[in-house]
Scaffold this motif. Sequence first.
Motif, PDB file in Angstrom:
ATOM      1  N   ASN A 115       0.282 -11.579   5.063  1.00  0.00           N
ATOM      2  CA  ASN A 115       1.152 -12.618   5.607  1.00  0.00           C
ATOM      3  C   ASN A 115       2.022 -13.187   4.494  1.00  0.00           C
ATOM      4  N   GLY A 116       2.870 -14.129   4.872  1.00  0.00           N
ATOM      5  CA  GLY A 116       3.720 -14.779   3.896  1.00  0.00           C
ATOM      6  C   GLY A 116       5.207 -14.608   4.143  1.00  0.00           C
ATOM      7  N   ALA A 117       5.596 -13.716   5.059  1.00  0.00           N
ATOM      8  CA  ALA A 117       7.021 -13.550   5.374  1.00  0.00           C
ATOM      9  C   ALA A 117       7.430 -14.408   6.568  1.00  0.00           C
ATOM     10  N   GLU A 118       6.470 -14.734   7.422  1.00  0.00           N
ATOM     11  CA  GLU A 118       6.770 -15.540   8.613  1.00  0.00           C
ATOM     12  C   GLU A 118       7.194 -16.952   8.226  1.00  0.00           C
ATOM     13  N   ILE A 119       7.954 -17.607   9.082  1.00  0.00           N
ATOM     14  CA  ILE A 119       8.293 -19.017   8.875  1.00  0.00           C
ATOM     15  C   ILE A 119       7.103 -19.869   9.284  1.00  0.00           C
TER      16      ILE A 119
ATOM     17  N   ASN B 111      -0.058  -3.415   6.801  1.00  0.00           N
ATOM     18  CA  ASN B 111       0.258  -4.317   7.913  1.00  0.00           C
ATOM     19  C   ASN B 111       0.800  -5.656   7.436  1.00  0.00           C
ATOM     20  N   LEU B 112       1.873  -6.111   8.078  1.00  0.00           N
ATOM     21  CA  LEU B 112       2.488  -7.404   7.772  1.00  0.00           C
ATOM     22  C   LEU B 112       2.717  -8.145   9.083  1.00  0.00           C
ATOM     23  N   ILE B 113       2.132  -9.328   9.198  1.00  0.00           N
ATOM     24  CA  ILE B 113       2.148 -10.053  10.468  1.00  0.00           C
ATOM     25  C   ILE B 113       3.505 -10.677  10.753  1.00  0.00           C
ATOM     26  N   CYS B 114       3.811 -10.798  12.053  1.00  0.00           N
ATOM     27  CA  CYS B 114       4.994 -11.535  12.499  1.00  0.00           C
ATOM     28  C   CYS B 114       4.689 -12.195  13.838  1.00  0.00           C
ATOM     29  N   PHE B 115       5.574 -13.099  14.250  1.00  0.00           N
ATOM     30  CA  PHE B 115       5.344 -13.888  15.456  1.00  0.00           C
ATOM     31  C   PHE B 115       6.618 -13.972  16.296  1.00  0.00           C
ATOM     32  N   SER B 116       6.415 -14.097  17.597  1.00  0.00           N
ATOM     33  CA  SER B 116       7.564 -14.231  18.495  1.00  0.00           C
ATOM     34  C   SER B 116       8.218 -15.596  18.365  1.00  0.00           C
TER      35      SER B 116
ATOM     36  N   LEU C  27      -5.147 -11.778   6.657  1.00  0.00           N
ATOM     37  CA  LEU C  27      -4.227 -12.905   6.513  1.00  0.00           C
ATOM     38  C   LEU C  27      -4.254 -13.469   5.094  1.00  0.00           C
ATOM     39  N   VAL C  28      -3.934 -12.587   4.161  1.00  0.00           N
ATOM     40  CA  VAL C  28      -3.861 -12.927   2.744  1.00  0.00           C
ATOM     41  C   VAL C  28      -2.483 -12.531   2.231  1.00  0.00           C
ATOM     42  N   GLY C  29      -1.859 -13.440   1.457  1.00  0.00           N
ATOM     43  CA  GLY C  29      -0.531 -13.196   0.922  1.00  0.00           C
ATOM     44  C   GLY C  29      -0.536 -12.706  -0.505  1.00  0.00           C
ATOM     45  N   PRO C  30       0.648 -12.438  -1.064  1.00  0.00           N
ATOM     46  CA  PRO C  30       0.777 -11.814  -2.385  1.00  0.00           C
ATOM     47  C   PRO C  30       0.058 -12.540  -3.514  1.00  0.00           C
ATOM     48  N   ASN C  31       0.010 -13.860  -3.468  1.00  0.00           N
ATOM     49  CA  ASN C  31      -0.623 -14.596  -4.555  1.00  0.00           C
ATOM     50  C   ASN C  31      -2.112 -14.302  -4.700  1.00  0.00           C
ATOM     51  N   ASP C  32      -2.712 -13.781  -3.647  1.00  0.00           N
ATOM     52  CA  ASP C  32      -4.161 -13.546  -3.665  1.00  0.00           C
ATOM     53  C   ASP C  32      -4.535 -12.065  -3.642  1.00  0.00           C
ATOM     54  N   TRP C  33      -3.564 -11.191  -3.682  1.00  0.00           N
ATOM     55  CA  TRP C  33      -3.882  -9.758  -3.599  1.00  0.00           C
ATOM     56  C   TRP C  33      -4.672  -9.278  -4.811  1.00  0.00           C
ATOM     57  N   ASP C  34      -4.391  -9.840  -5.988  1.00  0.00           N
ATOM     58  CA  ASP C  34      -5.136  -9.427  -7.188  1.00  0.00           C
ATOM     59  C   ASP C  34      -6.623  -9.730  -7.045  1.00  0.00           C
ATOM     60  N   THR C  35      -6.947 -10.829  -6.382  1.00  0.00           N
ATOM     61  CA  THR C  35      -8.356 -11.174  -6.173  1.00  0.00           C
ATOM     62  C   THR C  35      -9.022 -10.143  -5.270  1.00  0.00           C
ATOM     63  N   LEU C  36      -8.339  -9.743  -4.223  1.00  0.00           N
ATOM     64  CA  LEU C  36      -8.891  -8.710  -3.342  1.00  0.00           C
ATOM     65  C   LEU C  36      -9.093  -7.403  -4.100  1.00  0.00           C
ATOM     66  N   LYS C  37      -8.110  -7.019  -4.903  1.00  0.00           N
ATOM     67  CA  LYS C  37      -8.211  -5.771  -5.654  1.00  0.00           C
ATOM     68  C   LYS C  37      -9.379  -5.816  -6.641  1.00  0.00           C
ATOM     69  N   LYS C  38      -9.603  -6.973  -7.233  1.00  0.00           N
ATOM     70  CA  LYS C  38     -10.721  -7.130  -8.170  1.00  0.00           C
ATOM     71  C   LYS C  38     -12.048  -6.817  -7.505  1.00  0.00           C
ATOM     72  N   HIS C  39     -12.143  -7.145  -6.216  1.00  0.00           N
ATOM     73  CA  HIS C  39     -13.377  -6.927  -5.469  1.00  0.00           C
ATOM     74  C   HIS C  39     -13.379  -5.600  -4.706  1.00  0.00           C
ATOM     75  N   GLY C  40     -12.306  -4.833  -4.848  1.00  0.00           N
ATOM     76  CA  GLY C  40     -12.233  -3.552  -4.153  1.00  0.00           C
ATOM     77  C   GLY C  40     -12.051  -3.674  -2.656  1.00  0.00           C
ATOM     78  N   LEU C  41     -11.370  -4.743  -2.216  1.00  0.00           N
ATOM     79  CA  LEU C  41     -11.145  -4.986  -0.800  1.00  0.00           C
ATOM     80  C   LEU C  41      -9.673  -4.817  -0.446  1.00  0.00           C
TER      81      LEU C  41
END
Length: 294
Positions: free
Chosen positions: A96-100, A133-138, A76-90
């Motif tokens: 997330n981030g597309a859902e309302i 994977n990209l989350i969505c909700f009913s 449950l991490v959106g685009p603004n934080d992906w660089d941080t994950l990549k820095k750590h090799g995760l």
Amino acid sequence: MSRTQNRRSAIRNILAGTAALTTSTMLPSLACADTSRGGALKGNINHSVCRWCYSDLSLDKLCAVAKEIGLKAIDLVGPNDWDTLKKHGLDSSMCNGAEINLTDGWNSRNYHDQLIKNYTEMIPLVAKAGYKNLICFSGNRRGMDDETGLNNSAEGLKNVMALAEKHKVVLVMELLNSKINHKDYQCNRTAWGVELARRIGSESFKLLYDIYHMQVDEGDVIHSIRDSHPYIAHYHTAGVPGRNEIDDTQELYYPAIMKAILSTGFKGYVAQEFIPKQEDKIASLKKAVEICDV
């Protein structure tokens, strides 16, 4: 973190950048954690943890903790934080981030235009980042019957399936309980989610089987997993009752559940999504991962 903390407000705070960065009471656990297993996990389960459950840690610190424990991803991490994950090799195991939000979803035609726009923009970003994977909700029922909700959801989601298939991205709808935590949420039964997946008929639409939520609303977890596994792309954990640690204080026996998941040939991620109530929250996370590492 209070055991009554609301998930949606926690995620909102993270996205807004307002989560506190205080770590002084959490990080010392790394130094005193049990290292009898040498930090090595068995490798059968791809372990992750949900970002929102540790919102009082900066993402950098959570990534450091995750690496120390042996996790492969943050959930449950959106685009603004992906660089941080990549820095750590995760990995970003569930983007997330597309859902309302959790209540305004695909089951209502009122939100289709906005959701189609959001997911059309987000799907290529997920793929470009190397994620899946990209989350969505009913969304909530608001008096809607099951059949109408299924028809509306399938109608709306089919507008973005070709794009998802092209980019090899999977839209994953989460099963949530409507008894305690998410009153009126429509996708609250495995059978409903499976029927929606059948109607959409695409490998780019699957379910997020939240073990805690489904134990609350329907039980029979292992049977449901065995029967419905072709439609499940992801799992979440938490203790029942309370949504806290998955230890011997609660009714679910996670080693058996994890073995059942593995027996289906599952190769995706299992993400810890419990709200720690113990003082040493990192020790709780480490213990939960060890319990699930079958």
